[in-house]
Design a protein around this motif. Structure first.
Motif: not given
Length: 508
Positions: A84-105
């Motif tokens: 968000q900036t000082q004059d704007s609304l918040p953005s849409d969210q981004v869902n981040m995943i940091f995996s500990s597995g051996w294979l990811v998609l």
């Protein structure tokens, strides 16, 4: 909830009304391995000048994470990020995943209709897989003996769903990735057709506007528009103009109108149909006029009957009629409130009452009766001239016959010898040229035997004395002008001491 970003496309081009920023990722994947770093960028579009933005605020979940002077942030933890900036609304969210597995998609963030959807089956060690399968909603959609990405060109909402992959690095070991939900976002919603005015009248102009929205992530997407009536009638070719102006709409143009919007990515969408009713204005104030004005026609000249209506729209049928006989003189259909009918050459039979009617499908309206008079008929004028000439000739013949009878009476009365009678000069004749009546022979001549309008017609009586043939003197003169014939003979009878003048006058 915050309002959605709105992109409209008026006549002058696309105008954005963006209410919040958008987060982009580098690399573009929302799934990464634990220990890796992804850079988030808070993209602010044209609603704020970049130099006016003093700070960017970052959130992880509902917690404010930090404030940065720039628009980027490096992240290593799983969670839902917003900016968000000082004059704007918040953005849409981004869902981040940091995996500990051996294979990811791995799948990108923000895939829109028409985009190419790229999915990657990745190992932690980046080693090459000998066998890869991609599964969508429980169905294998791709199988390969090589480690490669899966590309789905021109993705649509039908490609949304749950994806995962399986892979082998050797014959002994097989791995399964995480399941990733992929939602293909709408590039723009179905357009909405706006008709102004919504209920037009015949002959008026109508504006058609095709309105839709673009996402803030795609501000440079070019849309093209087209307009249709009854689905198959193309009103305009595909162009960047989202409005169409119909200069004049008529009843036959009523129907179901739609518009379409298309992007270069192959996304085409139609609006819902809008039924346009075209209202007609009934005919009123019907008036019959003529040229020459006031129904005063000249014989042999053309007469123009002009029928007009003060109000009325659409195609109008005009008819002209005689009042006395009810005869229809003619009918014309015009997309106008005025029509005329010409009579090439009028005669006496054209005199009388006339009226006209007008009908545009909302009812027949009649004009008042106009009386037409015909003056100066050429046939009547020639008849008057001919009658005048004939009357003058008859007068001369009667006068000559009277003079001959008078002379015979004188001979029977014992006048054995011819005597000269004292004579009176004719009006305008020289006094030294008396006219004698002895041995009178009457000769009538008519100049201009076929008189025309404006000619002068003369008739004469000539006298010839015995032995003096060829010496003729005028006894009387008759002037015919237009329809008037004058004749006059004056004689002085012998023995009339009073000098009484006998005269004869005839007017034909």
């Amino acid at each position: 909830p915050a309002p959605s970003p709105l992109f409209t496309a008026p006549v002058c081009g696309q105008l954005e009304a963006v209410s919040k920023p958008v987060i982009s990722l580098h690399p573009p994947w929302t799934v990464a391995f634990r220990g890796e770093t992804v850079t988030l960028t808070c993209n602010v579009f044209h609603f704020h000048a970049p130099e006016k933005i003093k700070r960017f605020l970052w959130y992880l979940g509902r917690r404010m994470l930090r404030e940065t002077p720039g628009n980027t942030l490096e992240v290593r933890d799983s969670g839902q990020y917003r900016c968000q900036t000082q004059d704007s609304l918040p953005s849409d969210q981004v869902n981040m995943i940091f995996s500990s597995g051996w294979l990811v998609l791995q799948a990108p963030h923000g895939v829109f209709e028409g985009d190419t959807l790229v999915l990657r089956c990745q190992t932690r060690s980046r080693e090459t897989l000998t066998s890869v399968k991609y599964i969508w909603n429980g169905k294998v959609i791709s199988a390969s003996n090589q480690s490669q990405d899966l590309s789905i060109p021109r993705a649509s909402s039908n490609n949304s769903g749950f994806y995962h992959c399986t892979g082998r690095a050797d014959k002994m070991h097989s791995w399964k990735s995480n399941t990733k939900s992929v939602q293909i976002q709408e590039l723009f919603p179905h357009p909405k057709l706006k008709v102004t005015p919504s209920q037009p009248t015949e002959g008026s102009s109508v504006n058609l506007s095709c309105e839709t929205q673009l996402p803030p992530e795609r501000p440079d997407t070019v849309l093209r528009f087209s307009f249709f009536r009854d689905r198959w009638v193309v009103l305009s070719d595909w162009s960047r103009a989202p409005e169409l102006r119909i200069a004049a709409i008529w009843r036959q143009d009523a129907g179901s109108y739609t518009c379409g919007a298309a992007a270069a990515q192959g996304v085409h969408k139609l609006s819902l149909p809008v039924h346009v009713y075209v209202q007609g204005v009934p005919v009123s104030g019907v008036l019959l006029e003529t040229q020459p004005p006031e129904g005063r026609a000249l014989a042999g000249e053309p007469l123009v009957l002009i029928c007009s209506a003060a109000e009325g729209t659409g195609d109008t049928t005009f008819s002209w009629h005689r009042e006395d006989t009810g005869e229809s003189l003619g009918t014309k259909r015009r997309r106008s409130r005025r029509a005329q009918l010409e009579i090439p050459a009028v005669g006496g039979s054209h005199a009388g009452g006339y009226f006209c009617t007008a009908d545009n499908g909302h009812g027949l309206v009649c004009s008042a009766v106009l009386n037409v008079t015909v003056t100066g008929t050429p046939g009547n004028r020639m008849g008057l001239i001919a009658a005048g000439a004939t009357g003058g000739l008859l007068s001369v013949l009667v006068l000559a016959a009277g003079l001959l009878i008078y002379c015979r009476h004188q001979r029977k009365s014992g006048l054995g010898q011819a005597r000269s009678l004292p004579s009176t000069p004719l009006p305008g004749a020289p006094h030294d040229s008396p006219v004698e009546l002895q041995h009178l022979y009457a000769l009538v001549s008519l100049r201009h035997p076929k008189p025309r309008q404006g000619h002068l017609v003369y008739s004469e009586i000539q006298t010839i004395r015995p032995g003096q043939e060829g010496e003729g003197k005028s006894l009387g003169k008759i002037l015919v002008h237009a329809a008037v014939v004058y004749s006059s003979v004056k004689t002085q009878l012998q023995g009339d001491s009073a000098g009484k003048v006998r005269s004869q006058h005839e007017d034909a």
